[in-house]
Design a protein around this motif. Structure first.
Motif, short mmCIF file in Angstrom:
data_model
loop_
_atom_site.label_atom_id
_atom_site.label_comp_id
_atom_site.label_asym_id
_atom_site.label_seq_id
_atom_site.Cartn_x
_atom_site.Cartn_y
_atom_site.Cartn_z
N GLN A 1 21.07 46.12 49.14
CA GLN A 1 22.04 46.73 50.07
C GLN A 1 21.40 47.02 51.43
N MET A 2 20.06 46.93 51.51
CA MET A 2 19.38 47.16 52.79
C MET A 2 18.84 45.84 53.38
N ALA A 3 19.11 44.73 52.70
CA ALA A 3 18.56 43.45 53.16
C ALA A 3 19.35 42.92 54.36
N THR A 4 18.69 42.10 55.16
CA THR A 4 19.36 41.40 56.25
C THR A 4 20.45 40.51 55.64
N PRO A 5 21.66 40.44 56.14
CA PRO A 5 22.14 41.01 57.40
C PRO A 5 22.88 42.34 57.24
N PHE A 6 22.73 43.00 56.07
CA PHE A 6 23.54 44.21 55.84
C PHE A 6 23.00 45.45 56.54
N PHE A 7 21.66 45.48 56.74
CA PHE A 7 21.06 46.71 57.26
C PHE A 7 19.78 46.34 58.02
N PRO A 8 19.46 47.07 59.09
CA PRO A 8 18.30 46.66 59.91
C PRO A 8 16.93 47.05 59.36
#
Ligand SMILES: [Zn+2]
Ligand SMILES: [Zn+2]
Length: 307
Positions: free
Chosen positions: A119-126
């Motif tokens: 859920q923190m991986a690109t492209p979801f989170f910087p």
């Protein structure tokens, strides 16, 4: 239970909503953030779930601890969005002085870690999970019974889509049960038995057995935070969705000899007035019993102590 200071077991609700955050004028009193509960007991800081409410908790902890390190245990019930979506915004994980131990089931070591990473991986989170400066550690307990310092934790699988547990936390001053997502067994099993080989009688029997085991698990809890997403009428249209209804929650709490029931995981379509009504209905049901049961609707910011 009271708000009196001096007790070592404290509870604070930071997110009480199910499914998705719903800020707005209609949810001001009960709150719009998704599941997150803070427990302080026997010197431990325990956080239950990382819904959007955990963001506010993080800010409060930063201001409370200042330059002192924060050492906390985060217990995840399951990885539906409303139980993990706040984690990327939990500021204590951005500070290398802090230690965050995340507990969960279904192979938390790889499964939970991969999901939180996802859920923190690109492209979801910087910011990637591994780029967070905080010391983040994953624990996958081998049994349904483990300890955090002096606090004993018991877990139990819940009736909810996918792998989902409920926790009961035993402190030196009493116990708190947290079952944010759970559907009563009987209607669900009869509904899903259509495609199974069991007769309705066998299905009912199996549901009663599961419920009896759950009652045993909850027996004598001081506080039960329980999934009461639906009214009884709404539930009829949502059998199989994995959530509870008012009458099933009240009867479960009464049968388990719970002292205080907190209606939790409010439906995103329920505004403050609707939740008021649900609380009134639940209180009326509880008052009909010979046993004493206090009922409250989970309200963001509410605090209580066990004494
Ligand atoms: Zn949920
Ligand atoms: Zn869920």
């Amino acid at each position: 239970m009271s708000a009196a200071p001096g007790s070592s077991t404290r509870l604070k609700l930071w997110g009480v909503r199910g499914s998705i955050p719903v800020p707005g004028s209609g949810t001001v009193r009960y709150g719009g953030n998704t599941a997150c509960v803070e427990v302080r007991a026997d010197g431990e800081l325990i956080v239950l779930d990382a819904g959007s409410g955990i963001r506010e908790l993080g800010l409060a902890l930063e201001s409370e601890f200042g330059s002192r390190p924060i050492n906390l245990s985060l217990l995840i019930t399951h990885v539906h969005w409303d139980h993990i979506q706040g984690f990327p915004f939990f500021v204590p994980s951005y500070d290398d002085k802090n230690q965050i131990t995340i507990f969960g089931y279904n192979g938390a070591d790889s499964g939970l870690r991969e999901i939180l990473k996802g859920q923190m991986a690109t492209p979801f989170f910087p910011v990637a999970l591994y780029d967070l400066p905080g010391k983040i550690q994953f624990e996958s307990p081998e049994t349904m019974d483990f300890k955090i310092g002096k606090v004993r934790v018991r877990a139990r699988m819940m009736n909810h889509p996918g792998v989902c547990v409920g926790y009961r936390i035993f402190t030196s001053e009493g116990s708190i049960a947290y079952l944010p997502d759970h559907e009563p067994y009987e209607a669900f099993k009869l509904h899903s038995a259509k495609s199974h080989l069991l007769s309705p009688e066998q299905t009912k029997k199996s549901a009663q057995k599961d419920r009896a085991e759950l009652v045993k698990f909850l027996q004598g809890s001081d506080v039960l935070i329980l999934d009461t997403q639906y009214t009884d009428e709404e539930y009829q249209a949502h059998v199989g969705w994995g959530h509870g209804s008012i009458s099933s929650c009240v009867s479960l709490a009464l049968d388990a000899g719970v002292r205080k029931l907190i209606l939790f995981h409010h439906d995103p379509t329920h505004d403050d007035q609707m939740i008021d009504k649900m609380v009134q209905t639940a209180r009326k049901m509880a008052a009909k019993s010979e046993n004493y049961l206090e009922v409250e609707g989970a309200r963001e910011g509410a605090e209580m102590t066990l004494d």
